[in-house]
Enzyme design. Sequence first.
Site, PDB file in Angstrom:
ATOM      1  N   SER A  52      -0.854  -2.250   2.448  1.00 21.63           N
ATOM      2  CA  SER A  52      -2.290  -2.360   1.890  1.00 21.63           C
ATOM      3  C   SER A  52      -2.162  -1.895   0.578  1.00 21.63           C
ATOM      4  CB  SER A  52      -2.674  -1.040   2.813  1.00 21.63           C
ATOM      5  OG  SER A  52      -4.087  -1.055   2.442  1.00 21.63           O
TER       6      SER A  52
ATOM      7  N   LYS B 162      -2.145  -6.950   2.384  1.00 15.75           N
ATOM      8  CA  LYS B 162      -3.678  -6.583   2.641  1.00 15.75           C
ATOM      9  C   LYS B 162      -4.232  -6.015   1.401  1.00 15.75           C
ATOM     10  CE  LYS B 162      -5.784  -2.951   5.215  1.00 15.75           C
ATOM     11  NZ  LYS B 162      -5.970  -2.172   6.474  1.00 15.75           N
ATOM     12  N   LEU B 163      -5.215  -7.016   1.076  1.00 18.72           N
ATOM     13  CA  LEU B 163      -6.077  -6.230  -0.173  1.00 18.72           C
ATOM     14  C   LEU B 163      -7.236  -5.661   0.193  1.00 18.72           C
ATOM     15  CD1 LEU B 163      -5.896  -9.742  -2.364  1.00 18.72           C
ATOM     16  CD2 LEU B 163      -4.286  -7.683  -2.474  1.00 18.72           C
ATOM     17  N   LYS B 164      -7.485  -4.500  -0.212  1.00 15.33           N
ATOM     18  CA  LYS B 164      -8.884  -3.946  -0.068  1.00 15.33           C
ATOM     19  C   LYS B 164      -9.817  -4.679  -1.197  1.00 15.33           C
ATOM     20  CE  LYS B 164      -7.570  -0.449   2.421  1.00 15.33           C
ATOM     21  NZ  LYS B 164      -8.128  -0.153   3.789  1.00 15.33           N
TER      22      LYS B 164
ATOM     23  N   ASP C 231      -9.339  -6.179   3.661  1.00 12.17           N
ATOM     24  CA  ASP C 231     -10.117  -5.106   4.240  1.00 12.17           C
ATOM     25  C   ASP C 231     -11.244  -4.551   3.494  1.00 12.17           C
ATOM     26  OD1 ASP C 231     -10.793  -2.956   5.813  1.00 12.17           O
ATOM     27  OD2 ASP C 231      -8.922  -1.663   5.744  1.00 12.17           O
TER      28      ASP C 231
ATOM     29  N   ASN D 161     -13.622  -2.045   4.676  1.00 14.50           N
ATOM     30  CA  ASN D 161     -13.913  -0.549   4.876  1.00 14.50           C
ATOM     31  C   ASN D 161     -15.427  -0.620   4.932  1.00 14.50           C
ATOM     32  OD1 ASN D 161     -10.821   0.033   3.500  1.00 14.50           O
ATOM     33  ND2 ASN D 161     -11.374   1.081   5.422  1.00 14.50           N
TER      34      ASN D 161
ATOM     35  N   GLU E  16     -11.030  -7.662   7.779  1.00 14.88           N
ATOM     36  CA  GLU E  16     -11.084  -6.556   8.462  1.00 14.88           C
ATOM     37  C   GLU E  16     -12.345  -5.607   8.235  1.00 14.88           C
ATOM     38  OE1 GLU E  16      -7.416  -4.215   7.882  1.00 14.88           O
ATOM     39  OE2 GLU E  16      -8.368  -2.337   8.614  1.00 14.88           O
TER      40      GLU E  16
ATOM     41  N   ASP F 261     -11.684  -2.542  12.682  1.00 16.29           N
ATOM     42  CA  ASP F 261     -10.821  -1.227  12.333  1.00 16.29           C
ATOM     43  C   ASP F 261     -11.775  -0.110  12.961  1.00 16.29           C
ATOM     44  OD1 ASP F 261      -9.718   1.104  11.662  1.00 16.29           O
ATOM     45  OD2 ASP F 261      -9.296   0.323   9.526  1.00 16.29           O
TER      46      ASP F 261
ATOM     47  N   LYS G  89      -5.274   1.945  15.511  1.00 19.64           N
ATOM     48  CA  LYS G  89      -4.907   3.421  14.931  1.00 19.64           C
ATOM     49  C   LYS G  89      -5.028   4.274  15.885  1.00 19.64           C
ATOM     50  CE  LYS G  89      -6.562   2.083  10.265  1.00 19.64           C
ATOM     51  NZ  LYS G  89      -7.614   2.469   9.447  1.00 19.64           N
TER      52      LYS G  89
ATOM     53  N   GLY H 289      -2.921   1.843   9.355  1.00 17.40           N
ATOM     54  CA  GLY H 289      -2.259   3.087   8.891  1.00 17.40           C
ATOM     55  C   GLY H 289      -3.269   4.009   8.392  1.00 17.40           C
TER      56      GLY H 289
HETATM   57  O1  SMG Z   1      -1.294   3.812   5.577  1.00 17.57           O
HETATM   58  O2  SMG Z   1      -0.551   1.958   5.033  1.00 17.57           O
HETATM   59  C1  SMG Z   1      -1.617   2.875   5.154  1.00 17.57           C
HETATM   60  C2  SMG Z   1      -2.908   2.515   4.490  1.00 17.57           C
HETATM   61  C3  SMG Z   1      -3.334   1.242   5.340  1.00 17.57           C
HETATM   62  O3  SMG Z   1      -5.368   0.361   4.479  1.00 17.57           O
HETATM   63  C4  SMG Z   1      -4.775   1.284   5.049  1.00 17.57           C
HETATM   64  N1  SMG Z   1      -5.717   2.047   5.543  1.00 17.57           N
HETATM   65  O4  SMG Z   1      -8.851   1.202   6.490  1.00 17.57           O
HETATM   66  O5  SMG Z   1      -7.160   0.276   7.157  1.00 17.57           O
HETATM   67  C5  SMG Z   1      -7.643   1.104   6.705  1.00 17.57           C
HETATM   68  C6  SMG Z   1      -7.285   2.089   5.515  1.00 17.57           C
HETATM   69  C7  SMG Z   1      -7.768   3.387   5.903  1.00 17.57           C
HETATM   70  C8  SMG Z   1      -7.438   4.500   4.869  1.00 17.57           C
HETATM   71  S1  SMG Z   1      -7.831   4.552   3.546  1.00 17.57           S
HETATM   72  C9  SMG Z   1      -9.518   5.154   3.831  1.00 17.57           C
HETATM   73 MG    MG Z   2      -9.042  -0.721   7.685  1.00 18.53          MG
END
Ligand code: SMG
Ligand code: MG
Length: 384
Positions: free
Chosen positions: A151, A177-179, A205, A207, A230, A255, A279, A307
């Site tokens: 990520s 995976k790109l935020k 993702d 969020n 996501e 998620d 998760k 994760g």
């Molecule tokens: O643990 O590799 C990891 C991070 C993966 O991006 C990741 N987690 O929304 O999926 C998600 C984020 C949540 C944690 S950051 C707020």
């Molecule tokens: Mg997520």
Amino acid sequence: MPPVDRTRHLAPVHLRSIELRRIALPLVSPFRTSFGTETARDILLVRVEADGPTGLVEGWGECTAGNDPLYSSEYVAGCQHVIEHHLAPRLLAGGPIAGGDVSVVLEQVKDHRMSKGALEAAVLNAQLAANDVSLAEFFGSARERVPSGVSVGIMDSIDQLVKVVGGYLDDGYARIKLKIEPGWDIEPVGTIRRAFGDHVPLQVDANTAYTRDDGPHLARLDEFDLLLIEQPLPEDDVTGHAIIARQVGTPICLDESIVSAKAAIDAIERGACSIVNIKAGRVGGYLEALDVHDVCAERGVPVWCGGMLETGIGRAMNVALAALPNFTLTGDVSASERFWARDVVADPIRIVDGEVAVPSGGGFVVDRAFLDSVTTGNTVLRSS
Ligand code: SMG
Ligand code: MG
């Protein structure tokens, strides 16, 4: 569907104590999402001591709550409080306990899933140790290795993003995976697609950073052939996700919204998602995560393992989970070195040829000396 007690066939344990250990670990680089930027983690670990059929055993669990209540309403200091004052006393008051009993004993307390999940993991690991059953065997892990995805946070510039993604591809990661967030979506995603080619498995993702009006905008991502988008909308907006799913060609994955197997069924039946990120912490523990896996499999919905920037403790458990048959998409199960200069386990997660090994035995061996050196607080609660 009546819940299956997956631990009933194993001898229970008798809890002696629950230790709450807080550790501080700096991240190797800042991790920015639409929620904010993290540079270090304040992590709560749970360790139980228990009597099993053949003597004293210990079990560790990791709480996945962040430093602040941004990903969800839970946060590490709050988890410590609710465990100390509401959850641990309930567990310590009872007689023999199995992993599958934890959620039942704690049911009266609403939500606090990450706190409950950490306790359940510790009791489950103690029970598995007492019965000499490996984590992978208990979960029903179907593979010895699983592909490893990474990520990638929001960066200060697209150039920096290209450099960072290039580094992860050189490390062998099987999926990127790109935020994303408004203002950091079409351009960075398009640049990465063009820079590294169509063969790179790529997903994004959000969020929860978008609104119900953003369907046409998010549909502009379709041309980049992403595996999934996501969690574009807030966690309680299941209907909104169903609206977006009809406007966007890329599959929608949830998620934050999926807090239980029941929530997964609802979201799937309402057309809000066609893929689920699992998760364990978010759903209250690995046992509920197994239920989420099963209800998705029954409905033909593929899942992958998310994760929460875990240490090798939570990560080893995630990797064992990710080896279940319906985890057909690559998870956020990156190597320890992706977040930590040094992990708290003696056997850190390593990436080899794009994969990580499903752990044998108890899953991980805690490096006690290093753990002690990063411990910032320790509270031991005993059964009276
Ligand atoms: O643990 O590799 C990891 C991070 C993966 O991006 C990741 N987690 O929304 O999926 C998600 C984020 C949540 C944690 S950051 C707020
Ligand atoms: Mg997520």
